[in-house]
Scaffold this motif. Structure first.
Motif, mmCIF file in Angstrom:
data_model
loop_
_atom_site.group_PDB
_atom_site.id
_atom_site.type_symbol
_atom_site.label_atom_id
_atom_site.label_comp_id
_atom_site.label_asym_id
_atom_site.label_seq_id
_atom_site.Cartn_x
_atom_site.Cartn_y
_atom_site.Cartn_z
ATOM 1 N N ALA A 162 5.552 5.070 2.295
ATOM 2 C CA ALA A 162 5.103 6.493 2.603
ATOM 3 C C ALA A 162 6.489 7.207 2.737
ATOM 4 O O ALA A 162 7.656 6.725 2.852
ATOM 5 C CB ALA A 162 4.063 6.678 3.670
ATOM 6 N N ARG A 163 6.284 8.556 3.145
ATOM 7 C CA ARG A 163 7.481 9.280 3.130
ATOM 8 C C ARG A 163 7.987 9.304 4.562
ATOM 9 O O ARG A 163 8.952 9.778 4.967
ATOM 10 C CB ARG A 163 7.346 10.881 2.633
ATOM 11 C CG ARG A 163 7.270 11.032 1.182
ATOM 12 C CD ARG A 163 6.924 12.425 0.816
ATOM 13 N NE ARG A 163 5.825 12.927 1.297
ATOM 14 C CZ ARG A 163 5.289 14.259 1.135
ATOM 15 N NH1 ARG A 163 6.028 14.893 0.433
ATOM 16 N NH2 ARG A 163 4.015 14.581 1.697
ATOM 17 N N VAL A 170 -1.959 -1.423 -4.077
ATOM 18 C CA VAL A 170 -2.797 -0.427 -3.770
ATOM 19 C C VAL A 170 -2.046 0.903 -3.897
ATOM 20 O O VAL A 170 -1.212 1.104 -3.307
ATOM 21 C CB VAL A 170 -3.514 -0.588 -2.241
ATOM 22 C CG1 VAL A 170 -4.090 0.718 -1.968
ATOM 23 C CG2 VAL A 170 -4.033 -1.794 -1.968
ATOM 24 N N ASN A 171 -2.389 1.413 -5.016
ATOM 25 C CA ASN A 171 -1.852 2.749 -5.572
ATOM 26 C C ASN A 171 -2.772 3.918 -5.084
ATOM 27 O O ASN A 171 -3.452 4.577 -5.471
ATOM 28 C CB ASN A 171 -1.689 2.714 -6.912
ATOM 29 C CG ASN A 171 -0.371 1.970 -7.617
ATOM 30 O OD1 ASN A 171 0.589 2.023 -7.143
ATOM 31 N ND2 ASN A 171 -1.130 1.252 -8.600
ATOM 32 N N ASP A 172 -2.250 4.131 -3.623
ATOM 33 C CA ASP A 172 -3.236 5.059 -3.006
ATOM 34 C C ASP A 172 -2.578 6.478 -2.864
ATOM 35 O O ASP A 172 -3.063 7.668 -2.906
ATOM 36 C CB ASP A 172 -3.451 4.774 -1.652
ATOM 37 C CG ASP A 172 -4.021 5.864 -0.789
ATOM 38 O OD1 ASP A 172 -5.371 5.993 -0.851
ATOM 39 O OD2 ASP A 172 -3.340 6.542 0.226
ATOM 40 N N ALA A 173 -0.984 6.555 -2.816
ATOM 41 C CA ALA A 173 -0.516 7.777 -2.822
ATOM 42 C C ALA A 173 -0.901 8.936 -3.749
ATOM 43 O O ALA A 173 -0.839 8.557 -4.880
ATOM 44 C CB ALA A 173 1.083 7.401 -2.664
ATOM 45 N N ILE A 224 1.011 -1.009 0.001
ATOM 46 C CA ILE A 224 -0.022 0.119 0.118
ATOM 47 C C ILE A 224 0.703 1.279 0.068
ATOM 48 O O ILE A 224 1.664 1.560 0.947
ATOM 49 C CB ILE A 224 -0.974 0.017 1.195
ATOM 50 C CG1 ILE A 224 -1.727 -1.261 1.348
ATOM 51 C CG2 ILE A 224 -1.838 1.359 1.341
ATOM 52 C CD1 ILE A 224 -1.639 -2.022 2.477
ATOM 53 N N THR A 225 0.532 1.935 -1.136
ATOM 54 C CA THR A 225 1.370 3.459 -1.099
ATOM 55 C C THR A 225 0.670 4.282 -0.477
ATOM 56 O O THR A 225 -0.594 4.428 -0.274
ATOM 57 C CB THR A 225 1.730 3.825 -2.289
ATOM 58 O OG1 THR A 225 0.581 4.138 -3.107
ATOM 59 C CG2 THR A 225 2.688 2.782 -3.254
ATOM 60 N N GLY A 226 1.335 5.439 0.156
ATOM 61 C CA GLY A 226 0.557 6.487 1.001
ATOM 62 C C GLY A 226 -0.406 5.944 2.167
ATOM 63 O O GLY A 226 -1.397 6.374 2.592
ATOM 64 N N HIS A 243 4.110 13.716 -11.293
ATOM 65 C CA HIS A 243 4.949 12.483 -11.173
ATOM 66 C C HIS A 243 4.276 11.466 -10.189
ATOM 67 O O HIS A 243 4.438 10.161 -10.499
ATOM 68 C CB HIS A 243 6.248 12.959 -10.504
ATOM 69 C CG HIS A 243 7.543 12.001 -11.133
ATOM 70 N ND1 HIS A 243 7.201 10.790 -10.261
ATOM 71 C CD2 HIS A 243 8.329 11.952 -11.734
ATOM 72 C CE1 HIS A 243 8.222 9.911 -10.663
ATOM 73 N NE2 HIS A 243 9.025 10.573 -11.632
ATOM 74 N N LEU A 244 3.903 11.845 -9.090
ATOM 75 C CA LEU A 244 3.317 11.100 -7.984
ATOM 76 C C LEU A 244 2.012 10.502 -8.620
ATOM 77 O O LEU A 244 1.982 9.302 -8.514
ATOM 78 C CB LEU A 244 3.041 11.803 -6.527
ATOM 79 C CG LEU A 244 2.337 11.028 -5.641
ATOM 80 C CD1 LEU A 244 3.138 9.896 -5.395
ATOM 81 C CD2 LEU A 244 2.376 11.921 -4.444
#
Length: 356
Positions: free
Chosen positions: A37-38, A90-93, A11-13, A115-116
């Motif tokens: 995440a960052r 999961v591309n949430d970011a 899962i991103t973001g 880009h994100l």
């Protein structure tokens, strides 16, 4: 404590908002997790919570700013180096940016957003989808938005990126229809996350009607697991917005969205009345354009719209068609009221008619 599924969701973001709520749902169902995440501090805390509350067996933390060049490739390389098989991606970011495109917004921030929201999501999908197809098994959830099917003044670039995500996802749905890999687009309305603060849109009207990220995540999770091509969380109201975006003139939709994305009025009563009157006028004009366009369409186009409604899903078409009829009737009544307002001669008479 669950015994785990043996499967892994990336899962991103994942550090906040919808992404965090989705991560909880996967943890509850026994998935191992790769959280991207960052902020690794937040992810470390989430990892502890998932392990203690849900018995999550393996949580891998990857600190990465996906707006950077080749960040998606680096995430993929780290996952492969750890011999992790990603069963669900999961591309949430994603981020937004508020303001007039020509004069208010900063290009460097817009470039990072593109880009994100677009490049990283596409590259993540390409890399992990290839492996899923090799196994002929896997699921992908891409976070789109209701703005992906409607123009959105004051968030023009963000809406453009989400239109890409939605179109891209539905194209993949067709390409993958003969496989055991599914792709789902999640199209939420405004949601109660930190999105609007980060976008600089925290004082916009739309923030008064934000929805629960827990509900949004649950609807998205259920649709993902069912292999549905898309889901609009929030029940009939939001599905009606979806239908209206298909049949309304784009100029009318842009006017409505411009009003929703405008700044909230000052709290004093006089300003509120004026702002309410302007908003009412925008809504009526948009609705009137919808009614005129609908009434002036050919029988062929009307039949085409009805056909679109029937394709929106199982038992919802009749409900949504009824909702559209209600919307059109409401706008017809609003049009009549505007005509009464226009006939008044003094400001006092106009306000009395609007408040009636």
């Amino acid at each position: 404590m669950n015994s785990g599924t043996g499967k892994t969701a990336l899962i991103t973001g994942a550090s906040s908002g919808i992404g965090q709520e989705l991560a909880k749902l996967f943890a509850q169902d026994g998935y191992n997790l790769v959280l991207v995440a960052r902020s690794d501090d937040t992810l470390d805390r989430l990892s502890d919570v998932f392990k203690s509350n849900y018995g999550t067996q393996n949580v891998t933390i990857i600190k990465k700013d996906l707006s950077e060049e080749d960040a998606a490739q680096d995430v993929y390389d780290q996952v492969k180096a750890k011999n992790i098989t990603v069963d669900v991606l999961v591309n949430d970011a994603g981020v937004g940016l508020y303001g007039l495109f020509a004069t208010d917004t900063d290009w460097e921030r817009e470039k990072a957003m593109i880009h994100l929201n677009v490049l990283a999501l596409t590259q993540m999908t390409k890399l992990f989808l290839y492996d899923m197809l090799a196994r002929n098994e896997g699921k992908i959830l891409n976070l789109a938005s209701l703005l992906s099917i409607a123009p959105s003044p004051l968030m023009a670039v963000y809406a453009g990126t989400k239109a890409y995500v939605y179109n891209f996802t539905q194209s993949l749905v067709n390409e993958l229809k003969d496989t055991n890999v599914t792709v789902t687009a999640l199209l939420p309305n405004a949601t109660d996350t930190d999105f609007f603060n980060k976008a600089g849109a925290e004082n916009t009207k739309v923030t008064d009607e934000v929805q629960d990220p827990v509900m949004v995540a649950k609807d998205g999770y259920d649709a993902l697991m069912a292999g549905k091509p898309k889901v609009v969380p929030g029940g009939l109201k939001n599905k009606s917005y979806e239908v209206i975006s298909y049949v309304a003139p784009q100029e009318a939709m842009a006017a409505v969205m411009r009003d929703k994305m405008s700044q909230k009025p000052e709290p004093d009563q006089k300003s509120s009345n004026v702002a309410w009157g302007i908003g009412f006028g925008v809504a009526v004009l948009a609705g009137f354009a919808l009614v005129v366009a609908y009434n002036n369409t050919s029988e062929y186009d009307r039949a085409r719209y009805r056909y679109k409604l029937k394709g929106l899903g199982d038992n919802l078409s009749d409900l949504i068609s009824s909702a559209i009829d209600t919307v059109i009737d409401t706008y017809q009544n609003a049009k009549t009221k505007v005509e009464h307002v226009a006939a008044k001669e003094t400001p006092e008479e106009v306000l009395e008619e609007i408040e009636a």
